[in-house]
Design a protein around this motif. Structure first.
Motif, PDB file in Angstrom:
ATOM      1  N   ARG A  57     -14.809   0.866 -41.005  1.00 12.38           N
ATOM      2  CA  ARG A  57     -14.889   0.091 -42.248  1.00 12.38           C
ATOM      3  C   ARG A  57     -13.866  -1.043 -42.317  1.00 12.38           C
ATOM      4  O   ARG A  57     -14.176  -2.150 -42.759  1.00 12.38           O
ATOM      5  N   LEU A  58     -12.625  -0.771 -41.918  1.00 13.22           N
ATOM      6  CA  LEU A  58     -11.607  -1.814 -41.997  1.00 13.22           C
ATOM      7  C   LEU A  58     -11.894  -2.926 -40.990  1.00 13.22           C
ATOM      8  O   LEU A  58     -11.722  -4.115 -41.301  1.00 13.22           O
ATOM      9  N   ALA A  59     -12.320  -2.550 -39.798  1.00 11.71           N
ATOM     10  CA  ALA A  59     -12.668  -3.560 -38.795  1.00 11.71           C
ATOM     11  C   ALA A  59     -13.787  -4.457 -39.297  1.00 11.71           C
ATOM     12  O   ALA A  59     -13.738  -5.694 -39.138  1.00 11.71           O
ATOM     13  N   ARG A  60     -14.809  -3.853 -39.911  1.00 18.15           N
ATOM     14  CA  ARG A  60     -15.907  -4.666 -40.448  1.00 18.15           C
ATOM     15  C   ARG A  60     -15.435  -5.555 -41.591  1.00 18.15           C
ATOM     16  O   ARG A  60     -15.814  -6.723 -41.700  1.00 18.15           O
ATOM     17  N   ALA A  61     -14.587  -4.990 -42.440  1.00 22.57           N
ATOM     18  CA  ALA A  61     -14.103  -5.748 -43.592  1.00 22.57           C
ATOM     19  C   ALA A  61     -13.290  -6.967 -43.175  1.00 22.57           C
ATOM     20  O   ALA A  61     -13.263  -7.981 -43.889  1.00 22.57           O
ATOM     21  N   LEU A  62     -12.626  -6.878 -42.015  1.00 22.70           N
ATOM     22  CA  LEU A  62     -11.799  -7.985 -41.530  1.00 22.70           C
ATOM     23  C   LEU A  62     -12.580  -8.977 -40.679  1.00 22.70           C
ATOM     24  O   LEU A  62     -12.047 -10.035 -40.321  1.00 22.70           O
TER      25      LEU A  62
END
Length: 270
Positions: free
Chosen positions: A119-124
């Motif tokens: 999720r964090l990778a996608r959000a960034l």
């Protein structure tokens, strides 16, 4: 879409109190002083980094935090949470932060949800393309929140207080990162363990000298970076939520330590 130039670095240890957050805030300042643009992501529910960098949670004027970013996990949503750090001068121009707050703990319960670690990778994605470095301050754990940061990172570094528990925690962090199975399950097979950074080093203690001497054998000589000494000025800056530069000449030694560390990062993390 421009190619991402940002080098993403996750700082961690499986033990707390090793100087990890202090390193992130001071290295961010040093990189900014070198003319680089830095994004800092607070991935610890304690949110100490957010407070120290002038972005504490305030009920009367709440900010979007890491918790909301991860809860969404949509591509690029992290852009909604980025704010300048709360320091003045060049720091507010060159350091941005995605702050945290205590409710980030709620994301831990989502660990079993399919795709949650990405999720964090996608959000960034597409968000930090124009930064030189993105720094993640990880929770002192190998659990879900740390894995979110590692899944998004290019490099991992361990802060190592030269005491038995600090070294053991760093070894567990290193071993977790270097496990092919773990990297594959986080969807980040290219993640690299880059360095063990001795921190909070007290030259008066024989025990610290002993543990420092063992680090090259444990981590590899080329992966043990210059030690960060324990100095009260770092704690003073953290307590006052200001950069070291604002403490004047008594901070000169530590500013030079972090300047050297920043230049090594720039040189080696390519």
């Amino acid at each position: 879409m421009p190619q991402r130039r940002s080098k993403r670095v996750a700082a961690g240890n499986n033990k707390g109190g090793v100087g990890k957050t202090g390193w992130v805030e001071c290295i961010a300042a040093a990189l900014a002083e070198e003319g680089l643009k830095v994004l800092v992501v607070d991935v610890d529910p304690q949110a100490n980094l957010s407070r120290r960098m002038g972005r504490p949670y305030r009920k009367e004027s709440p900010l979007v935090t890491t918790a909301e970013v991860i809860k969404s996990g949509e591509v690029g949503v992290a852009a909604d949470a980025i704010v300048p750090c709360g320091w003045g001068g060049i720091y507010s121009q060159r350091i941005d932060i995605i702050p945290s707050r205590f409710d980030l703990e709620n994301r831990i319960s989502e660990a079993a949800v399919i795709g949650s670690r990405g999720r964090l990778a996608r959000a960034l994605q597409g968000v930090d393309d124009e930064y030189d470095f993105t720094l993640f301050d990880c929770q002192p754990s190998l659990g879900h929140l740390t894995q979110l940061a590692l899944a998004a990172a290019d490099y991992a570094v361990a802060l190592v207080e030269p005491e038995y528990d600090g070294v053991e925690g760093a070894v567990r962090f290193r071993d977790f990162v270097e496990s092919e199975i773990n990297r594959a399950e986080m969807g980040n097979p290219g993640l690299v363990f880059a360095a063990a950074i001795p921190s909070m080093v007290d030259g008066r203690l024989a025990g610290h000298a002993h543990h420092l001497s063992t680090l090259p054998d444990i981590f590899g000589e080329d992966r043990v970076w210059d030690p960060i000494p324990r100095r009260s000025v770092v704690k003073d800056a953290a307590d006052e939520a200001i950069p070291l530069a604002e403490l004047g000449s008594r901070a000169n030694e530590m500013r030079e330590v972090f300047r050297v560390a920043a230049r090594r990062m720039i040189k080696e993390l390519v």
